[in-house]
Design a protein around this motif. Structure first.
Motif, mmCIF file in Angstrom:
data_model
loop_
_atom_site.group_PDB
_atom_site.id
_atom_site.type_symbol
_atom_site.label_atom_id
_atom_site.label_comp_id
_atom_site.label_asym_id
_atom_site.label_seq_id
_atom_site.Cartn_x
_atom_site.Cartn_y
_atom_site.Cartn_z
ATOM 1 N N UNK A 30 0.841 -1.196 0.000
ATOM 2 C CA UNK A 30 0.000 0.000 0.000
ATOM 3 C C UNK A 30 0.873 1.241 0.000
ATOM 4 N N UNK A 31 0.252 2.309 -0.429
ATOM 5 C CA UNK A 31 0.936 3.593 -0.559
ATOM 6 C C UNK A 31 -0.020 4.650 -0.022
ATOM 7 N N UNK A 32 0.390 5.333 1.018
ATOM 8 C CA UNK A 32 -0.418 6.414 1.574
ATOM 9 C C UNK A 32 -0.026 7.709 0.876
ATOM 10 N N UNK A 33 -0.964 8.284 0.165
ATOM 11 C CA UNK A 33 -0.656 9.494 -0.595
ATOM 12 C C UNK A 33 -0.601 10.684 0.362
ATOM 13 N N UNK A 147 -5.240 6.365 -0.316
ATOM 14 C CA UNK A 147 -4.470 5.126 -0.212
ATOM 15 C C UNK A 147 -4.572 4.357 -1.521
ATOM 16 N N UNK A 148 -3.426 3.853 -1.972
ATOM 17 C CA UNK A 148 -3.359 3.000 -3.152
ATOM 18 C C UNK A 148 -2.805 1.660 -2.695
ATOM 19 N N UNK A 149 -3.438 0.581 -3.121
ATOM 20 C CA UNK A 149 -2.916 -0.738 -2.774
ATOM 21 C C UNK A 149 -2.819 -1.598 -4.026
ATOM 22 N N UNK A 150 -2.059 -2.669 -3.913
ATOM 23 C CA UNK A 150 -1.871 -3.614 -5.014
ATOM 24 C C UNK A 150 -1.260 -4.869 -4.461
#
Length: 185
Positions: A30-33, A147-150
């Motif tokens: 995940x990436x917290x913008x 939040x972006x996840x993959x």
């Protein structure tokens, strides 16, 4: 197939005790913008275009087949499901007007899930995947996504390296152990 949470320290011991072999590890990232890290990092002349018409399905299917080695029926089904979805979108990456890659996203309120990022073989290793990811992340940042996840497979170390280099962090790790039933007699 046995699946263990990567935080479970005895997974390998149990797998060995069962004579199961580690098949793959899957990372959920995940990436917290908080800041758009990609905004000034796009070096290639890449354009990302959202697929918005079923007229584009033949192109998408050909890209799916070439990039992900899908058969035509699976590629068509996947592409159609994204096209008709209200919360999913698929994009084609173009370099010098040639379609070279795909990336897809699902948006649920303020969270996005990226999936299906891939580049055709002749264009890999030139920074195009990074550019496609950055362009999409920039667009998501402008849509108030927080939040972006993959998920990424351990058998794709270049993808894992790409995501980690742009600030994605490992949330969960799953280890898949495969047991050969023919060996049990």
């Amino acid at each position: 197939m046995f699946v263990f949470d990567g935080k479970f320290s005895d997974a390998k011991k149990i797998g060995e005790k069962l004579n199961a072999k580690l098949y793959l590890t899957e990372y959920y990232l995940s990436y917290a913008i908080t800041k758009d890290k990609c905004e000034k990092n796009i070096n290639n002349s890449l354009v990302l275009k959202k697929v918005d018409s079923s007229n584009e399905l033949p192109l998408i299917v050909e890209l799916e087949k070439e990039i992900f080695k899908e058969d035509e029926a699976v590629a068509l089904s996947l592409s159609k499901s994204v096209l008709v979805s209200s919360n999913r979108a698929q994009y084609v990456g173009y370099c010098n007007k040639k379609a070279i890659g795909l990336i897809s996203v699902e948006i649920n309120k303020d969270e996005a899930i990226i999936f299906g990022l891939g580049i055709i073989k002749d264009f890999r290793g030139k920074g195009h995947a990074k550019d496609m990811l950055c362009i999409l992340m920039h667009e998501l940042n402008n849509k108030d996504i927080v939040k972006i996840s993959l998920e990424v497979d351990s058998r794709n170390p270049s993808a894992l390296g790409l995501y980690l280099s742009y600030g994605f962090e490992r949330d969960h790790i799953y280890e898949y152990f495969r047991l050969n039933l023919d060996a049990i007699k």
